[in-house]
Enzyme design. Structure first.
Site, short mmCIF file in Angstrom:
data_model
loop_
_atom_site.label_atom_id
_atom_site.label_comp_id
_atom_site.label_asym_id
_atom_site.label_seq_id
_atom_site.Cartn_x
_atom_site.Cartn_y
_atom_site.Cartn_z
N LYS A 9 30.49 33.86 18.10
CA LYS A 9 30.19 33.62 19.71
C LYS A 9 28.82 34.05 20.32
CE LYS A 9 34.52 36.92 18.99
NZ LYS A 9 35.58 37.53 20.04
N TYR A 49 42.23 31.60 23.79
CA TYR A 49 42.89 32.05 23.77
C TYR A 49 43.71 32.82 24.11
CZ TYR A 49 39.01 34.88 21.26
OH TYR A 49 37.88 34.77 20.23
N HIS A 115 35.02 35.41 15.95
CA HIS A 115 36.09 35.57 15.20
C HIS A 115 36.22 34.57 14.57
CE1 HIS A 115 39.89 33.82 16.63
NE2 HIS A 115 39.56 32.53 15.88
N GLU A 126 43.78 26.16 15.09
CA GLU A 126 42.01 26.52 15.70
C GLU A 126 41.27 25.84 15.13
OE1 GLU A 126 42.70 31.44 16.29
OE2 GLU A 126 41.87 30.79 14.80
P1 ADP Z 1 40.22 40.09 17.03
O1 ADP Z 1 39.17 39.10 17.35
O2 ADP Z 1 40.24 41.14 16.07
O3 ADP Z 1 41.27 39.25 16.43
P2 ADP Z 1 41.37 40.63 19.30
O4 ADP Z 1 42.74 38.99 18.76
O5 ADP Z 1 42.76 41.58 19.61
O6 ADP Z 1 41.01 40.56 18.10
O7 ADP Z 1 41.11 40.03 20.58
C1 ADP Z 1 40.26 38.89 21.05
C2 ADP Z 1 39.11 39.32 21.31
O8 ADP Z 1 39.34 39.48 22.43
C3 ADP Z 1 38.02 40.07 20.69
O9 ADP Z 1 37.54 39.57 18.99
C4 ADP Z 1 37.28 40.86 21.72
O10 ADP Z 1 36.07 39.80 22.02
C5 ADP Z 1 37.85 40.73 22.98
N1 ADP Z 1 38.75 41.78 22.99
C6 ADP Z 1 39.64 42.82 22.22
N2 ADP Z 1 40.38 44.11 23.28
C7 ADP Z 1 39.31 43.69 23.92
C8 ADP Z 1 39.07 45.54 24.77
N3 ADP Z 1 40.12 46.21 24.66
N4 ADP Z 1 38.24 45.14 25.48
C9 ADP Z 1 37.47 43.99 25.60
N5 ADP Z 1 37.46 42.68 25.13
C10 ADP Z 1 38.64 42.90 24.00
MG MG Z 2 42.78 38.16 17.51
#
Ligand code: ADP
Ligand code: MG
Length: 137
Positions: A9, A49, A115, A126
């Site tokens: 990222k 996303y 990610h 993806e």
């Molecule tokens: P992951 O990347 O671990 O799969 P998620 O899919 O839940 O996590 O979320 C995607 C991305 O969104 C995270 O990697 C992070 O960059 C951001 N994110 C997730 N939860 C939060 C939060 N509570 N506050 C701010 N950013 C968040």
């Molecule tokens: Mg995720």
């Protein structure tokens, strides 16, 4: 053999830690099938996303992902999807175990360095998102 998508990222690219992160994953036995620098726009970041569009952090996430260059990689090994999720660690580095990539390189739960795809279906989607016409060998 299974393939998964890794994104380094904008925070990690800006901090020049891409080499260390790639070294880490190849040392763990992943083969690097594809690698390219990218720059997302708010539109393409929003598409990538989509699953999070209703979340309170969505707008911030899109802004962050479009804030600078990223590095996108396709990685291959047995159980690549599950194992890479374990290797990157919890979303928030405060919760990530010692030895995980996010524990070492993430700033916080938003700027969290990497990610990784979380299921066979998202891995397929993806990889196709970033490498639509590529046949990997
Ligand atoms: P992951 O990347 O671990 O799969 P998620 O899919 O839940 O996590 O979320 C995607 C991305 O969104 C995270 O990697 C992070 O960059 C951001 N994110 C997730 N939860 C939060 C939060 N509570 N506050 C701010 N950013 C968040
Ligand atoms: Mg995720």
């Amino acid at each position: 053999m299974e393939r998964t998508l890794l994104i380094i990222k904008p925070d990690a690219v800006a901090k020049r830690t891409t080499g260390k992160i790639l070294h880490r994953v190849t040392r763990e036995g992943y083969r690097l099938c594809a690698l390219k620098p990218e720059r997302l726009t708010p539109e393409t970041a929003g598409q990538f996303y989509q699953v999070h569009r209703e979340k309170p952090f969505y707008k911030n996430l899109i802004e962050f992902m479009a804030s600078g260059p990223i590095l996108v990689a396709v990685l291959e090994k047995d159980n690549a999807i599950r194992d890479l999720r374990r290797l990157i660690g919890a979303t928030n580095p405060k919760d990530a175990h010692e030895g995980t990539i996010r524990k070492e390189f993430a700033e916080d739960g938003s700027k969290n360095a990497v990610h990784a795809s979380d299921s066979p279906q998202t891995a397929r989607e993806e990889i196709a998102f970033f490498f639509p016409a590529t046949h990997f060998s």
